[in-house]
Write a protein that holds these residues in place. Structure first.
Motif, PDB file in Angstrom:
ATOM      1  N   ALA A 362       0.841  -1.196   0.000  1.00 39.92           N
ATOM      2  CA  ALA A 362       0.000   0.000   0.000  1.00 39.92           C
ATOM      3  C   ALA A 362       0.873   1.242   0.000  1.00 39.92           C
ATOM      4  CB  ALA A 362      -0.925   0.007   1.216  1.00 39.92           C
ATOM      5  N   GLY A 363       0.626   2.109  -0.969  1.00 41.33           N
ATOM      6  CA  GLY A 363       1.363   3.363  -1.087  1.00 41.33           C
ATOM      7  C   GLY A 363       0.412   4.469  -1.515  1.00 41.33           C
ATOM      8  N   HIS A 364       0.925   5.664  -1.630  1.00 43.18           N
ATOM      9  CA  HIS A 364       0.018   6.789  -1.906  1.00 43.18           C
ATOM     10  C   HIS A 364      -0.211   7.033  -3.402  1.00 43.18           C
ATOM     11  CE1 HIS A 364      -2.336  10.214  -0.976  1.00 43.18           C
ATOM     12  NE2 HIS A 364      -1.580  10.986  -1.729  1.00 43.18           N
ATOM     13  N   ARG A 365       0.874   7.292  -4.136  1.00 45.64           N
ATOM     14  CA  ARG A 365       0.702   7.687  -5.546  1.00 45.64           C
ATOM     15  C   ARG A 365       0.703   6.479  -6.470  1.00 45.64           C
ATOM     16  NH1 ARG A 365       2.654  13.420  -6.488  1.00 45.64           N
ATOM     17  NH2 ARG A 365       3.248  14.137  -4.417  1.00 45.64           N
ATOM     18  N   PRO A 366      -0.315   6.346  -7.317  1.00 43.60           N
ATOM     19  CA  PRO A 366      -0.387   5.205  -8.224  1.00 43.60           C
ATOM     20  C   PRO A 366       0.379   5.462  -9.521  1.00 43.60           C
ATOM     21  CG  PRO A 366      -2.324   6.572  -8.509  1.00 43.60           C
ATOM     22  CD  PRO A 366      -1.446   7.265  -7.483  1.00 43.60           C
ATOM     23  N   TRP A 367       0.730   4.383 -10.201  1.00 44.45           N
ATOM     24  CA  TRP A 367       1.248   4.561 -11.563  1.00 44.45           C
ATOM     25  C   TRP A 367       0.304   3.970 -12.593  1.00 44.45           C
ATOM     26  CZ3 TRP A 367       4.125   2.431  -7.584  1.00 44.45           C
ATOM     27  CH2 TRP A 367       4.262   1.033  -7.543  1.00 44.45           C
ATOM     28  N   TYR A 368      -0.612   3.103 -12.171  1.00 46.28           N
ATOM     29  CA  TYR A 368      -1.699   2.724 -13.071  1.00 46.28           C
ATOM     30  C   TYR A 368      -2.951   3.426 -12.563  1.00 46.28           C
ATOM     31  CZ  TYR A 368       1.467  -0.892 -14.704  1.00 46.28           C
ATOM     32  OH  TYR A 368       2.550  -1.544 -15.230  1.00 46.28           O
ATOM     33  N   SER A 369      -3.477   4.355 -13.324  1.00 47.01           N
ATOM     34  CA  SER A 369      -4.598   5.178 -12.863  1.00 47.01           C
ATOM     35  C   SER A 369      -5.052   6.073 -13.995  1.00 47.01           C
ATOM     36  CB  SER A 369      -4.125   6.052 -11.691  1.00 47.01           C
ATOM     37  OG  SER A 369      -5.046   7.075 -11.411  1.00 47.01           O
ATOM     38  N   ALA A 370      -6.340   6.478 -13.929  1.00 49.93           N
ATOM     39  CA  ALA A 370      -6.700   7.674 -14.678  1.00 49.93           C
ATOM     40  C   ALA A 370      -5.816   8.763 -14.069  1.00 49.93           C
ATOM     41  CB  ALA A 370      -8.171   7.978 -14.483  1.00 49.93           C
ATOM     42  N   LYS A 371      -5.412   9.741 -14.826  1.00 50.84           N
ATOM     43  CA  LYS A 371      -4.412  10.705 -14.359  1.00 50.84           C
ATOM     44  C   LYS A 371      -4.793  11.355 -13.027  1.00 50.84           C
ATOM     45  CE  LYS A 371      -1.818  11.768 -18.452  1.00 50.84           C
ATOM     46  NZ  LYS A 371      -2.010  10.491 -19.127  1.00 50.84           N
ATOM     47  N   SER A 375       5.120   8.358 -12.617  1.00 46.78           N
ATOM     48  CA  SER A 375       5.998   7.495 -13.424  1.00 46.78           C
ATOM     49  C   SER A 375       7.298   7.189 -12.681  1.00 46.78           C
ATOM     50  CB  SER A 375       6.279   8.141 -14.780  1.00 46.78           C
ATOM     51  OG  SER A 375       6.802   9.436 -14.582  1.00 46.78           O
ATOM     52  N   GLU A 376       7.761   8.154 -11.853  1.00 48.40           N
ATOM     53  CA  GLU A 376       8.989   7.863 -11.113  1.00 48.40           C
ATOM     54  C   GLU A 376       8.750   6.762 -10.065  1.00 48.40           C
ATOM     55  OE1 GLU A 376       7.216  10.655 -11.187  1.00 48.40           O
ATOM     56  OE2 GLU A 376       7.725  12.042  -9.569  1.00 48.40           O
ATOM     57  N   CYS A 377       7.511   6.693  -9.539  1.00 50.74           N
ATOM     58  CA  CYS A 377       7.183   5.617  -8.589  1.00 50.74           C
ATOM     59  C   CYS A 377       7.202   4.263  -9.306  1.00 50.74           C
ATOM     60  CB  CYS A 377       5.798   5.833  -7.969  1.00 50.74           C
ATOM     61  SG  CYS A 377       5.600   7.407  -7.104  1.00 50.74           S
ATOM     62  N   GLN A 378       6.654   4.249 -10.518  1.00 51.47           N
ATOM     63  CA  GLN A 378       6.662   3.005 -11.298  1.00 51.47           C
ATOM     64  C   GLN A 378       8.089   2.521 -11.519  1.00 51.47           C
ATOM     65  OE1 GLN A 378       4.797   3.221 -15.208  1.00 51.47           O
ATOM     66  NE2 GLN A 378       4.648   0.986 -15.294  1.00 51.47           N
ATOM     67  N   LYS A 379       8.961   3.466 -11.882  1.00 55.53           N
ATOM     68  CA  LYS A 379      10.367   3.147 -12.127  1.00 55.53           C
ATOM     69  C   LYS A 379      11.015   2.607 -10.839  1.00 55.53           C
ATOM     70  CE  LYS A 379      14.067   5.737 -14.165  1.00 55.53           C
ATOM     71  NZ  LYS A 379      14.504   7.110 -14.476  1.00 55.53           N
ATOM     72  N   ASN A 400     -10.922   9.310  -6.601  1.00 57.25           N
ATOM     73  CA  ASN A 400     -12.047   8.527  -7.113  1.00 57.25           C
ATOM     74  C   ASN A 400     -11.711   7.060  -6.867  1.00 57.25           C
ATOM     75  OD1 ASN A 400     -10.234   7.811  -9.291  1.00 57.25           O
ATOM     76  ND2 ASN A 400     -10.813   9.727 -10.288  1.00 57.25           N
ATOM     77  N   MET A 401     -12.551   6.154  -7.362  1.00 60.50           N
ATOM     78  CA  MET A 401     -12.310   4.719  -7.135  1.00 60.50           C
ATOM     79  C   MET A 401     -12.068   4.036  -8.479  1.00 60.50           C
ATOM     80  SD  MET A 401     -15.144   3.890  -4.177  1.00 60.50           S
ATOM     81  CE  MET A 401     -16.449   5.046  -4.588  1.00 60.50           C
ATOM     82  N   GLN A 402     -10.993   3.259  -8.532  1.00 61.91           N
ATOM     83  CA  GLN A 402     -10.652   2.568  -9.781  1.00 61.91           C
ATOM     84  C   GLN A 402     -10.196   1.144  -9.482  1.00 61.91           C
ATOM     85  OE1 GLN A 402      -7.785   4.885 -12.200  1.00 61.91           O
ATOM     86  NE2 GLN A 402      -8.181   6.598 -10.828  1.00 61.91           N
ATOM     87  N   GLU A 403     -10.737   0.209 -10.241  1.00 66.74           N
ATOM     88  CA  GLU A 403     -10.223  -1.167 -10.190  1.00 66.74           C
ATOM     89  C   GLU A 403      -9.467  -1.375 -11.496  1.00 66.74           C
ATOM     90  OE1 GLU A 403     -12.972  -4.585  -9.155  1.00 66.74           O
ATOM     91  OE2 GLU A 403     -12.297  -5.122 -11.169  1.00 66.74           O
ATOM     92  N   ILE A 404      -8.255  -1.889 -11.360  1.00 67.30           N
ATOM     93  CA  ILE A 404      -7.355  -1.992 -12.510  1.00 67.30           C
ATOM     94  C   ILE A 404      -7.002  -3.457 -12.728  1.00 67.30           C
ATOM     95  CG2 ILE A 404      -4.982  -1.398 -13.215  1.00 67.30           C
ATOM     96  CD1 ILE A 404      -5.862   1.250 -11.343  1.00 67.30           C
ATOM     97  N   ALA A 405      -6.931  -3.872 -13.968  1.00 69.40           N
ATOM     98  CA  ALA A 405      -6.615  -5.269 -14.274  1.00 69.40           C
ATOM     99  C   ALA A 405      -5.222  -5.611 -13.749  1.00 69.40           C
ATOM    100  CB  ALA A 405      -6.654  -5.478 -15.778  1.00 69.40           C
ATOM    101  N   PRO A 406      -4.996  -6.877 -13.365  1.00 75.05           N
ATOM    102  CA  PRO A 406      -3.616  -7.287 -13.074  1.00 75.05           C
ATOM    103  C   PRO A 406      -2.741  -6.911 -14.264  1.00 75.05           C
ATOM    104  CG  PRO A 406      -5.131  -8.995 -12.387  1.00 75.05           C
ATOM    105  CD  PRO A 406      -5.944  -7.979 -13.146  1.00 75.05           C
ATOM    106  N   ILE A 407      -1.611  -6.288 -13.990  1.00 76.61           N
ATOM    107  CA  ILE A 407      -0.826  -5.673 -15.066  1.00 76.61           C
ATOM    108  C   ILE A 407       0.642  -5.599 -14.651  1.00 76.61           C
ATOM    109  CG2 ILE A 407      -1.440  -3.370 -14.153  1.00 76.61           C
ATOM    110  CD1 ILE A 407      -1.441  -2.329 -17.059  1.00 76.61           C
ATOM    111  N   ALA A 408       1.521  -5.784 -15.622  1.00 84.07           N
ATOM    112  CA  ALA A 408       2.961  -5.684 -15.372  1.00 84.07           C
ATOM    113  C   ALA A 408       3.619  -4.984 -16.539  1.00 84.07           C
ATOM    114  CB  ALA A 408       3.560  -7.075 -15.171  1.00 84.07           C
TER     115      ALA A 408
END
Ligand SMILES: *[C@@H]1O[C@H](CO)[C@@H](O)[C@H](O)[C@H]1NC(C)=O
Ligand SMILES: *[C@@H]1O[C@H](CO)[C@@H](O)[C@H](O)[C@H]1NC(C)=O
Ligand SMILES: *[C@@H]1O[C@H](CO)[C@@H](O)[C@H](O)[C@H]1NC(C)=O
Length: 505
Positions: A362-371, A375-379, A400-408
């Motif tokens: 669990a972290g604060h800023r997402p890298w998979y999200s509607a904007k 990107s630095e977190c993803q890296k 807002n609330m977003q469910e995102i597909a398993p993704i790599a």
């Protein structure tokens, strides 16, 4: 006190005349009165009890027991700390030698306190179903905070918290439906005083402290009875998200550190009989942990890792809240070079799926999200989460609330929720705060469900070693908006670097 020189600049708003412009909670005449009660797990046989007072307490003490009429045990510390601009002291006591998954009654020692309860964590390996709540981006409700959609923002000062259907209210009403809460960032929104009232600029330090105190008074009905595990968000960083001469106590995560630094755990030790290598990795992780920024804990069949997307990304990547970072909030670092990265590597590698099949980060800023995305977190983090087989990653920051597909690596896992290799992601940043909800805008195709119209939070239902249900809950009435279940076979005992380790019985 930064507000004081500014006061003098404007004739009408001198400090003398408008000193009460920011309303602060009344100071109880009994200054030992505990406020802002908060709990955190420290393994299955210990609980941290913390609270604030309007005076320093020489020996903070908690009396406790398994019967309300027999609080026969007690624990004390000498930990009563404050910082510049705070009106209160943070007191912390650790209760040890408790029984796992047992309800205790506790009374903070004071001439004016009442008895509350908590339940300790289930031991790692206990496969009994349980539920965790995930709330992110919450903030004060009522005057100077969020009560209504942004379009009705002008009504905020006239609506009292009790009249509103808030996420704090929902968590309170539904407290029997979850065991504990994770809140990775954007907690009180004290830095948004300018949104509450731009004139607070003349009393900035007082406004920040006032919002902080009022928020934690609202939260105490929950955080005083449920372990409440927090992480850092951008709204914890400084006194306001713009160039402003913040007081010493109101920058560089000071308030967050003062309130939670001694409260959150490091990492739970594990039994070296399961694996000497895993136990060594976990012990190493424990030394590298930096609560309340990055740390981990176990609960029954799950291992939770709280990590910091704001600072300390490691490997030369500048964190968003660091000097020169994307948000440039002049904060951190809080660990040595690559300390968080090394912590994550050791901690994730130590997870024995025979004991805790589920691995949640669990972290604060997402890298998979509607904007917006980080990107630095993803890296910094994604490759670790893929390598060590993270099952679910929980984020907020986007309201807002977003469910995102398993993704790599930006590629959706074709298995979907049926035993994917890639981590599953959610964004659950709709708890509700003074900034209101964020329109989703254009949605990337990896988003499988989303809602930007209501306030809500998530429930993580750990059903058994193979099934984890995530529910998105509407705060107003508790209605479940979305109910999705991830199946994971969890046949590999150690995913990642420890895979080749031999196991003793
Ligand atoms: C005792 O605590 C309550 C809140 O729990 C507070 O309202 C009251 O003012 C306190 N009494 C004194 C004498 O400080
Ligand atoms: C923030 O505080 C940490 C210690 O908690 C310190 O090491 C760091 O240098 C500070 N950062 C800034 C920008 O002052
Ligand atoms: C959500 O899913 C769980 C597990 O599949 C099920 O037990 C529960 O009844 C569902 N709830 C709703 C409201 O659909």
């Amino acid at each position: 006190m930064v507000g004081l020189p500014l006061c003098g600049l404007v004739v009408l708003f001198t400090c003398g005349v408008f000193g009460d412009f920011v309303s602060s909670p009344p100071i109880p005449s009994d200054k030992t009165t505990p406020i802002h009660q908060r709990l955190a797990f420290r393994g299955p046989t210990a609980m941290v009890v913390a609270w604030n007072t309007f005076q320093r307490i020489a020996t903070p003490t908690v009396h406790y027991g398994t019967r309300i009429d027999a609080l026969t045990s007690s624990a004390s510390s000498d930990s009563s700390v404050t910082f510049p601009t705070s009106r209160t002291w943070a007191n912390t006591v650790v209760l040890t030698d408790l029984q796992p998954y047992t309800t205790y009654y506790y009374k903070i020692e004071s001439t004016n306190s009442s008895v509350l309860t908590f339940t300790t964590a289930r031991i790692p390996g206990d496969m009994t179903p349980f539920t965790a709540a995930a709330v992110i981006d919450m903030g004060l409700f009522g005057k100077d905070g969020m009560t209504v959609p942004a379009s009705k923002r002008h009504l905020i000062p006239r609506i009292e918290p009790g009249l509103e259907h808030t996420t704090i209210g929902a968590l309170d009403r539904m407290s029997s439906e979850y065991d504990f809460i994770i809140h990775p960032g954007d907690i009180a929104y004290a830095d948004n005083w300018i949104t509450a009232n731009p004139l607070y600029a003349f009393f900035q330090a007082q406004a920040y402290e006032s919002i902080t105190e009022r928020f934690f008074l609202q939260l105490q009905s929950i955080s005083g009875i449920k372990p409440y595990m927090v992480g850092p968000g951008n709204h914890e960083a400084t006194c306001v998200e713009m160039p402003f001469p913040c007081a010493a106590g109101q920058k560089n995560f000071s308030s967050f550190i003062n309130r939670y630094g001694l409260v959150m755990p490091t990492a739970t030790t594990i039994n070296s009989l399961t694996s000497v290598a895993a136990a060594a990795a976990r012990a190493h992780a424990s030394r590298l942990a930096k609560p309340p920024f990055w740390y981990s804990f176990d609960y029954g069949m799950a291992h939770f890792v709280m990590f910091d997307t704001e600072t300390d990304l490691g490997n030369g990547i500048i964190g968003p809240d660091e000097p020169g970072g994307g948000a440039n909030l002049g904060s951190g670092p809080f660990g040595g070079k690559n300390q968080q990265f090394n912590f994550l590597q050791q901690d994730l590698a130590s997870v024995d799926r025979a004991v805790t099949p589920w691995l949640i980060v669990a972290g604060h800023r997402p890298w998979y999200s509607a904007k917006p995305t980080c990107s630095e977190c993803q890296k910094a983090f994604e490759s670790l989460f893929i390598q060590y087989g993270v099952d679910l990653a929980v984020f907020g920051h986007v309201h807002n609330m977003q469910e995102i597909a398993p993704i790599a690596n930006d590629v959706v896992d074709p298995a979907g929720l049926n035993n994917p290799k890639a981590p599953w992601y959610i964004v659950t940043g709709a708890a509700g705060n003074i900034e209101g909800l964020a329109p989703l805008g254009e949605q990337p195709s990896y988003i499988t469900w989303a809602d930007d119209t209501v306030f809500g939070f998530s429930k993580l239902l750990f059903q058994d070693r193979n099934h984890l249900t995530v529910q998105f809950v509407r705060s107003r009435d508790g209605v479940i908006l979305r109910n999705s279940t991830l199946y994971k076979a969890h046949t590999t005992r150690f995913v990642g670097a420890l895979a080749g380790v031999k196991w003793s019985q």
